[in-house]
Design a protein around this motif. Structure first.
Motif, PDB file in Angstrom:
ATOM      1  N   GLU A   1       0.969  -1.222  -0.108  1.00  0.00           N
ATOM      2  CA  GLU A   1      -0.008  -0.038  -0.024  1.00  0.00           C
ATOM      3  C   GLU A   1       0.870   1.282  -0.076  1.00  0.00           C
ATOM      4  O   GLU A   1       0.530   2.283   0.531  1.00  0.00           O
ATOM      5  N   GLU A   2       1.976   1.127  -0.785  1.00  0.00           N
ATOM      6  CA  GLU A   2       2.906   2.390  -0.629  1.00  0.00           C
ATOM      7  C   GLU A   2       2.357   3.826  -1.304  1.00  0.00           C
ATOM      8  O   GLU A   2       2.764   4.787  -0.780  1.00  0.00           O
ATOM      9  N   GLU A   3       1.081   3.571  -2.025  1.00  0.00           N
ATOM     10  CA  GLU A   3       0.602   4.675  -2.541  1.00  0.00           C
ATOM     11  C   GLU A   3      -0.227   5.377  -1.648  1.00  0.00           C
ATOM     12  O   GLU A   3      -0.256   6.780  -1.669  1.00  0.00           O
ATOM     13  N   ALA A   4      -0.508   4.868  -0.605  1.00  0.00           N
ATOM     14  CA  ALA A   4      -1.677   5.316   0.158  1.00  0.00           C
ATOM     15  C   ALA A   4      -1.148   5.560   1.773  1.00  0.00           C
ATOM     16  O   ALA A   4      -1.681   6.272   2.609  1.00  0.00           O
ATOM     17  N   ILE A   5      -0.265   4.670   2.128  1.00  0.00           N
ATOM     18  CA  ILE A   5       0.070   4.346   3.504  1.00  0.00           C
ATOM     19  C   ILE A   5       0.678   5.834   4.295  1.00  0.00           C
ATOM     20  O   ILE A   5       0.352   6.171   5.354  1.00  0.00           O
TER      21      ILE A   5
ATOM     22  N   VAL B   1       5.838  -1.611  13.240  1.00  0.00           N
ATOM     23  CA  VAL B   1       5.508  -2.522  12.066  1.00  0.00           C
ATOM     24  C   VAL B   1       6.000  -4.089  12.519  1.00  0.00           C
ATOM     25  O   VAL B   1       7.068  -4.305  12.988  1.00  0.00           O
ATOM     26  N   VAL B   2       4.846  -4.748  12.500  1.00  0.00           N
ATOM     27  CA  VAL B   2       5.066  -6.076  12.725  1.00  0.00           C
ATOM     28  C   VAL B   2       5.222  -6.937  11.334  1.00  0.00           C
ATOM     29  O   VAL B   2       4.021  -6.875  10.646  1.00  0.00           O
TER      30      VAL B   2
ATOM     31  N   CYS C   1       1.268  -1.425  12.362  1.00  0.00           N
ATOM     32  CA  CYS C   1       0.782  -1.858  11.005  1.00  0.00           C
ATOM     33  C   CYS C   1       1.534  -3.261  10.837  1.00  0.00           C
ATOM     34  O   CYS C   1       2.826  -3.667  11.486  1.00  0.00           O
ATOM     35  N   VAL C   2       0.289  -4.291  10.539  1.00  0.00           N
ATOM     36  CA  VAL C   2       1.122  -5.777  10.314  1.00  0.00           C
ATOM     37  C   VAL C   2       1.009  -5.917   8.899  1.00  0.00           C
ATOM     38  O   VAL C   2       0.150  -5.827   8.082  1.00  0.00           O
ATOM     39  N   ASP C   3       2.533  -6.147   8.620  1.00  0.00           N
ATOM     40  CA  ASP C   3       2.880  -5.913   7.184  1.00  0.00           C
ATOM     41  C   ASP C   3       3.292  -7.414   6.499  1.00  0.00           C
ATOM     42  O   ASP C   3       4.194  -7.798   7.213  1.00  0.00           O
ATOM     43  N   GLY C   4       2.746  -7.592   5.282  1.00  0.00           N
ATOM     44  CA  GLY C   4       3.345  -8.613   4.539  1.00  0.00           C
ATOM     45  C   GLY C   4       3.629  -8.263   3.006  1.00  0.00           C
ATOM     46  O   GLY C   4       3.577  -9.086   2.034  1.00  0.00           O
TER      47      GLY C   4
ATOM     48  N   PRO D   1       6.238  -1.020   4.649  1.00  0.00           N
ATOM     49  CA  PRO D   1       6.891  -0.979   5.767  1.00  0.00           C
ATOM     50  C   PRO D   1       7.787   0.109   6.141  1.00  0.00           C
ATOM     51  O   PRO D   1       7.956   0.758   7.153  1.00  0.00           O
ATOM     52  N   GLU D   2       8.706   0.358   4.988  1.00  0.00           N
ATOM     53  CA  GLU D   2       9.476   1.475   5.298  1.00  0.00           C
ATOM     54  C   GLU D   2       8.901   2.891   5.459  1.00  0.00           C
ATOM     55  O   GLU D   2       9.514   3.539   6.336  1.00  0.00           O
ATOM     56  N   ILE D   3       7.824   3.260   4.622  1.00  0.00           N
ATOM     57  CA  ILE D   3       7.098   4.380   4.682  1.00  0.00           C
ATOM     58  C   ILE D   3       6.528   4.627   6.160  1.00  0.00           C
ATOM     59  O   ILE D   3       6.547   5.562   6.800  1.00  0.00           O
TER      60      ILE D   3
END
Length: 237
Positions: free
Chosen positions: A28-32, A70-71, A51-54, A60-62
């Motif tokens: 979701e790098e466009e919106a996060i 970030v989990v 944020c639980v991220d896959g 996750p970087e953003i």
């Protein structure tokens, strides 16, 4: 709907320092960045964000750049990510949201006010204002899910699959919840059938940024199946 409120006897007033905003994130790098900036602006940076991220992109970087916890998790579906997200923070009020910039973070103070007024769960009703930015098939499906859940529970609900909802953390700890794709419906239906103070409140819904990850047919079937199963389990538990 307000038979068994868990509001504390001392009537503690929660503030943004007591709030955690959680979400599952997947590419979701466009919106996060926009979502996290909105949360920070509305809460003066006082809310915890998880944020639980896959993801395989920069999501996750953003998120970390914006101060979120970030989990990292292998992609296992919406429900698994949200389950981990709501269990991670220890703050007494937990708000779930999606990370595609469709939900109004400006409503966070309103949701917190409802919790302070005695609500156990505050659920954002996207359909109240028409949800014109929602694809027509998705809108029809959400209306049918709400109708199905209402008939099976004998209590009217208007949006069972909304991604924006506030909970007293103790409610999440007390109820058993297991679903994946249908988790949003489950986390509305179980508290409601058990007499908790569950309130639906209208929210705006905007056009999402990025592409949807949920197939409307297989995802819709899974949600309908979970609604029927949860209603059956709650009736005979």
């Amino acid at each position: 709907m307000n038979a068994v409120s868990t509001q504390q006897a001392d009537e503690t007033r929660y503030t943004f320092d007591d709030l955690a905003v959680v979400m599952g994130t997947y590419n979701e790098e466009e919106a996060i960045g926009s979502v996290l900036s909105d949360i920070d602006d509305v809460t003066d940076g006082r809310a915890e964000v998880v944020c639980v991220d896959g993801s395989s992109d920069r999501t996750p970087e953003i998120a970390r750049e914006h101060g979120a916890t970030v989990v990292e998790q292998e992609p296992q579906g919406y429900g698994v990510a949200v389950r981990e997200a709501v269990l991670t923070p220890e703050r007494p009020v937990v708000v779930t949201t999606d990370c595609d910039d469709t939900y109004p973070m400006a409503r966070l103070p309103d949701f917190l006010d409802e919790i302070n007024d005695g609500a156990d769960v505050v659920s954002g009703d996207r359909l109240y204002f028409g949800a014109d930015e929602m694809p027509g098939m998705n809108k029809l499906g959400n209306e049918l899910f709400a109708l199905l859940a209402s008939v099976l529970m004998g209590k009217r609900v208007h949006d069972t699959t909304t991604g924006m909802r506030a909970y007293r953390r103790e409610v999440l700890q007390k109820i058993r919840w297991t679903e994946n794709t249908g988790l949003s419906a489950e986390l509305l239906m179980r508290p409601l059938t058990r007499g908790y103070d569950v309130r639906e409140r209208p929210i705006e819904y905007d056009e999402r940024k990025g592409e949807t990850k949920l197939d409307p047919f297989s995802g819709g079937a899974a949600i309908a199946k979970s609604i029927v199963r949860v209603a059956y389990e709650e009736r005979f538990r």
